[in-house]
Write a protein that holds these residues in place. Structure first.
Motif, mmCIF file in Angstrom:
data_model
loop_
_atom_site.group_PDB
_atom_site.id
_atom_site.type_symbol
_atom_site.label_atom_id
_atom_site.label_comp_id
_atom_site.label_asym_id
_atom_site.label_seq_id
_atom_site.Cartn_x
_atom_site.Cartn_y
_atom_site.Cartn_z
ATOM 1 N N HIS A 1 -16.923 9.514 -4.801
ATOM 2 C CA HIS A 1 -17.291 8.201 -5.311
ATOM 3 C C HIS A 1 -18.759 8.300 -5.694
ATOM 4 N N ASP B 1 -11.379 13.486 -3.602
ATOM 5 C CA ASP B 1 -12.632 12.954 -3.084
ATOM 6 C C ASP B 1 -13.630 14.112 -3.057
ATOM 7 N N GLU C 1 -4.570 11.472 -2.177
ATOM 8 C CA GLU C 1 -5.485 12.590 -1.926
ATOM 9 C C GLU C 1 -4.800 13.684 -1.120
ATOM 10 N N ILE D 1 -15.602 8.673 5.006
ATOM 11 C CA ILE D 1 -15.040 9.816 4.269
ATOM 12 C C ILE D 1 -14.562 10.897 5.239
ATOM 13 N N ARG E 1 -11.819 13.527 4.590
ATOM 14 C CA ARG E 1 -11.422 13.373 3.182
ATOM 15 C C ARG E 1 -12.352 14.195 2.300
#
Length: 488
Positions: A186, A140, A88, A152, A155
């Motif tokens: 996700h 993400d 990422e 998270i 991110r």
């Protein structure tokens, strides 16, 4: 597709499995790929070969990936295998230096420039392509809810659904420009749950209307942009199917398809605690596949998962049509990629390791945010002291300060706050990761940096020395400071 229709059940079962392997056991893994007809492999941090200085051995990494692709090709499939990685940028980067080091993805939301985000996606993916990677589990696109989001955080590109959508699509398009398949993740949204699914199963209490208005916006945008892969998270959503991780829930896959998604749905890693604790020994793979997953990522034991799929097929608990559909989607995606992506080594394909360093620096310089304090002029009088941060942060700060002409050892105290760090005092507080710790900081000057690369520290030092503005805006609220706070 005739090629998939002609496959044996054993081959189809392999085509939907994307395994991992331990350390440097490449030959054993290649043999397993060949024996079970697997789709390819994911490369994790412990699989990355390193030179004596601890840097990535690029030649050896390329050779590992080539060997695994050969194992897939030995099956006679007319489409290439998947060599995937979690890259990422920021905290999640399995392949480090000499590849370009990137700041946290929240930098893109702070910089607010989707064109720059797209360039960054191309820059990051362009350095993966020559090593043989063709699929990256990035970006993400979760919408973070702030300090109560433990997993998270930075991110996430933004707490604003529209911004997370715009930057997620831009980054993904940049990756496709470079020839690497992106994965938005996700679904149904991991930025608004308060448990880490690596450890146990988070519950998403939101209603479907709330999810549509917040968490699903980036996925809807990804579908509209025709992006190829969505990763489902291990998150239970009572509004969809209580107690069952979305990655294993037919209702959740139906919701994703109702957004118009026609691509490959991949599960998050099936060896994570949220799933493996509850569905051991191949059960998770069968349940996910039956529910609607097309690609099963990292089952705890891929041989068991393969056998369990064949058993379910024979018993009639897994419809043959579902396995065919999944295998066909994966094969179609890889055929499409082979047609559209430049081949590694072709003219103009890929980019040398480290070639995106100036771009990474531009991202950090565009993102650095003054949350409170003056917007112009030097913030320090030519000398600083530094405290806090994690391993290596102070050293990087001191080197950047020296490059900006600041001396270290006297003057105002700069407190560095790393991931999950406590609010800090001093004269200037700097959040290196998510900006939330700034809300409890007693420092009069508060800066958000969203990264700890050398270039991020250079951007910080330039602002402290008054040599550069801080153009970034907060992509999420921080206590009393609303999203959008920053210098005009």
């Amino acid at each position: 597709m005739a090629a998939v229709a002609a496959m044996s059940p054993e081959q189809k079962a392999g085509q939907v499995l994307l395994p991992f392997f331990k350390g440097n056991q490449v030959e054993a893994h290649a043999a397993l790929i060949q024996r079970l007809h697997l789709a390819g492999s994911i490369i994790m941090g412990d699989n990355v070969p390193r030179d004596p200085q601890g840097r990535v051995d690029l030649g050896a990494m390329g050779a590992v990936n080539q060997r695994l692709l050969q194992a897939v090709a030995a099956d006679g499939r007319p489409w290439p295998g998947i060599i995937a990685v979690d890259q990422e940028g920021g905290a999640v980067a399995r392949v480090g230096a000499p590849l370009t080091e990137w700041p946290m993805p929240m930098s893109y939301g702070a910089a607010g420039n989707p064109g720059l985000t797209r360039q960054a996606g191309k820059g990051l993916a362009g350095e993966l392509l020559p090593l043989g990677f063709d699929l990256d589990f990035a970006p993400d696109t979760d919408v973070t809810i702030g300090p109560s989001d433990p997993t998270i955080g930075a991110r996430s590109m933004s707490a604003d659904p529209a911004a997370a959508a715009a930057h997620g699509v831009a980054f993904s398009q940049g990756m496709l420009d470079a020839g690497v398949l992106p994965t938005v993740k996700h679904f149904p949204g991991h930025g608004s749950v308060t448990t880490d699914s690596h450890l146990s199963l988070p519950v998403q209490p939101a209603s479907l209307d709330e999810l549509r208005g917040r968490d699903w916006k980036p996925f809807q945008a990804a579908v509209a942009a025709g992006l190829p892969i969505v990763m489902t998270g291990h998150i239970a959503v009572p509004a969809l199917e209580p107690g069952v991780p979305s990655s294993l829930s037919a209702t959740s896959y139906a919701a994703l398809r109702q957004l118009g998604f026609k691509g490959v749905a991949v599960t998050d890693a099936l060896n994570m605690g949220a799933v493996d604790n509850q569905y051991p020994a191949g059960a998770a793979a069968v349940k996910a596949l039956a529910a609607g997953a097309d690609l099963l990522l990292m089952p705890a034991d891929v041989s068991q998962a393969h056998a369990a799929i064949l058993q379910a097929l024979a018993a009639g608990t897994l419809p043959e049509a579902r396995l065919d559909e999944a295998a066909q989607r994966v094969a179609t995606m890889m055929i499409w990629r082979a047609r559209t992506a430049p081949a590694p080594g072709a003219a103009g394909a890929g980019a040398p390791a480290g070639s995106a360093a100036a771009l990474s620096a531009q991202v950090s310089a565009s993102a650095v945010t003054v949350v409170s304090g003056p917007c112009s002029g030097p913030l320090v009088p030519g000398a600083v002291r530094v405290a806090g941060g994690g391993p290596g942060d102070r050293e990087r700060f001191e080197a950047a300060a020296a490059r900006a002409g600041l001396t270290v050892g006297s003057g105002p105290l700069v407190s560095l706050i790393g991931f999950g760090g406590k609010p800090a005092g001093g004269d200037i507080a700097v959040a290196l990761d998510a900006p939330w710790p700034l809300q409890g900081s007693t420092a009069p000057v508060k800066l958000a940096l969203y990264g700890r690369t050398d270039a991020a520290f250079d951007a910080l030092a330039a602002v402290l020395a008054g040599k550069a503005p801080a153009p970034g805006k907060l992509p999420a609220a921080v206590g009393p400071f609303p999203a959008g706070s920053g210098c005009p």
